[in-house]
Design a protein around this motif. Structure first.
Motif, PDB file in Angstrom:
ATOM      1  N   ARG A 149       0.830  -1.204   0.000  1.00 40.63           N
ATOM      2  CA  ARG A 149       0.000   0.000   0.000  1.00 40.63           C
ATOM      3  C   ARG A 149       0.867   1.258   0.000  1.00 40.63           C
ATOM      4  NH1 ARG A 149      -3.030  -3.524   3.033  1.00 40.63           N
ATOM      5  NH2 ARG A 149      -2.158  -2.894   5.039  1.00 40.63           N
ATOM      6  N   GLN A 152       2.250   1.651  -3.488  1.00 35.01           N
ATOM      7  CA  GLN A 152       1.185   2.108  -4.384  1.00 35.01           C
ATOM      8  C   GLN A 152       0.872   3.589  -4.146  1.00 35.01           C
ATOM      9  OE1 GLN A 152      -2.454  -0.069  -3.985  1.00 35.01           O
ATOM     10  NE2 GLN A 152      -3.361   0.833  -5.815  1.00 35.01           N
ATOM     11  N   SER A 153       0.852   4.006  -2.895  1.00 38.68           N
ATOM     12  CA  SER A 153       0.612   5.418  -2.580  1.00 38.68           C
ATOM     13  C   SER A 153       1.719   6.292  -3.136  1.00 38.68           C
ATOM     14  CB  SER A 153       0.500   5.617  -1.075  1.00 38.68           C
ATOM     15  OG  SER A 153      -0.604   4.937  -0.555  1.00 38.68           O
ATOM     16  N   GLU A 156       1.297   6.568  -6.873  1.00 37.10           N
ATOM     17  CA  GLU A 156       0.190   7.451  -7.221  1.00 37.10           C
ATOM     18  C   GLU A 156       0.537   8.908  -6.955  1.00 37.10           C
ATOM     19  OE1 GLU A 156      -3.150   5.951  -5.052  1.00 37.10           O
ATOM     20  OE2 GLU A 156      -3.414   4.244  -6.392  1.00 37.10           O
ATOM     21  N   ARG A 159       2.635  10.452  -9.826  1.00 37.46           N
ATOM     22  CA  ARG A 159       2.006  10.656 -11.144  1.00 37.46           C
ATOM     23  C   ARG A 159       1.672  12.078 -11.387  1.00 37.46           C
ATOM     24  NH1 ARG A 159      -1.952   5.497 -12.008  1.00 37.46           N
ATOM     25  NH2 ARG A 159      -0.351   3.992 -11.734  1.00 37.46           N
TER      26      ARG A 159
END
Length: 159
Positions: A149, A152-153, A156, A159
Motif C-alpha cells: 500500500r 502504491q501510494s 500514485e 504521477r
C-alpha cells in the motif's frame, strides 16, 4: 492485533502454578486469543473450524456422538490454553465460548486431568507452535500488505 502467547509458570510437579498474575489482556484480546487457539487446535486435530462450530451449536442428546465429543475436546483445549497463557477469568471464557461458568470449570478440570498423560504436554506445545507460526504468517502478510500500500501510494503521488 497480535496474539501474545506466554508460557505459563509451572510448579515443581509440572502442574501449572495456582497463582498467576491478573489477566494480561482485555476482553477483546481474550476473545481473539480463544478463537485463535480454537483454530490452532482444529488444525492440529484435522478438524474443520466450521464443523466444530456446528457441532457445538447442536441441541439434544448429543453427548454420545463422536463428532460432538471431538468438537467439545477442541473447545476444552482452547479454553484451557487461553486460561493458562493469558490468565483470562473463567467468567470471561464462559461469555466468549457461550457456556456457563460451571461448564468452563469442568472443561478446565477435564484438560488438567489429561495432563497426567506424559505426551499431553507435547501436544500442547505443538498446538502453541502452530498458533505461533500462524500468527507470524499473519503478521508478515499484514506487513507486506502495508508495504504494498505504501509503494502504491508513492507511485500514485508521483504521477
Amino acid at each position: 492485533m497480535t496474539v501474545v502467547t506466554l508460557k505459563p509458570k509451572r510448579q515443581h510437579d509440572g502442574r501449572f502454578a495456582a497463582e498467576l498474575p491478573p489477566a494480561i489482556c482485555s476482553f477483546h484480546e481474550a476473545w481473539v486469543s480463544y478463537h485463535s487457539y480454537l483454530a490452532a487446535v482444529c488444525t492440529h486435530q484435522g478438524l474443520s473450524l466450521r464443523d466444530v462450530g456446528k457441532q457445538l451449536a447442536r441441541e439434544g442428546r448429543i453427548n454420545v456422538d463422536p463428532e460432538w465429543r471431538r468438537a467439545v475436546y477442541a473447545r476444552q483445549l482452547a479454553l484451557y490454553l487461553t486460561n493458562t497463557t493469558l490468565n483470562v477469568p473463567q467468567a470471561w471464557l464462559g461469555d466468549i465460548a457461550g457456556i456457563t461458568r460451571a461448564g468452563v470449570c469442568l472443561a478446565l478440570k477435564a484438560i488438567e486431568d489429561l495432563r497426567d498423560n506424559g505426551d499431553f504436554d507435547v501436544r500442547i506445545d505443538l498446538i502453541a507452535a502452530e498458533l505461533a507460526a500462524h500468527t507470524m504468517v499473519h503478521e508478515r502478510s499484514a506487513e507486506l500488505g502495508q508495504r504494498a500500500r505504501n509503494v502504491q501510494s508513492a507511485l500514485e503521488a508521483g504521477r
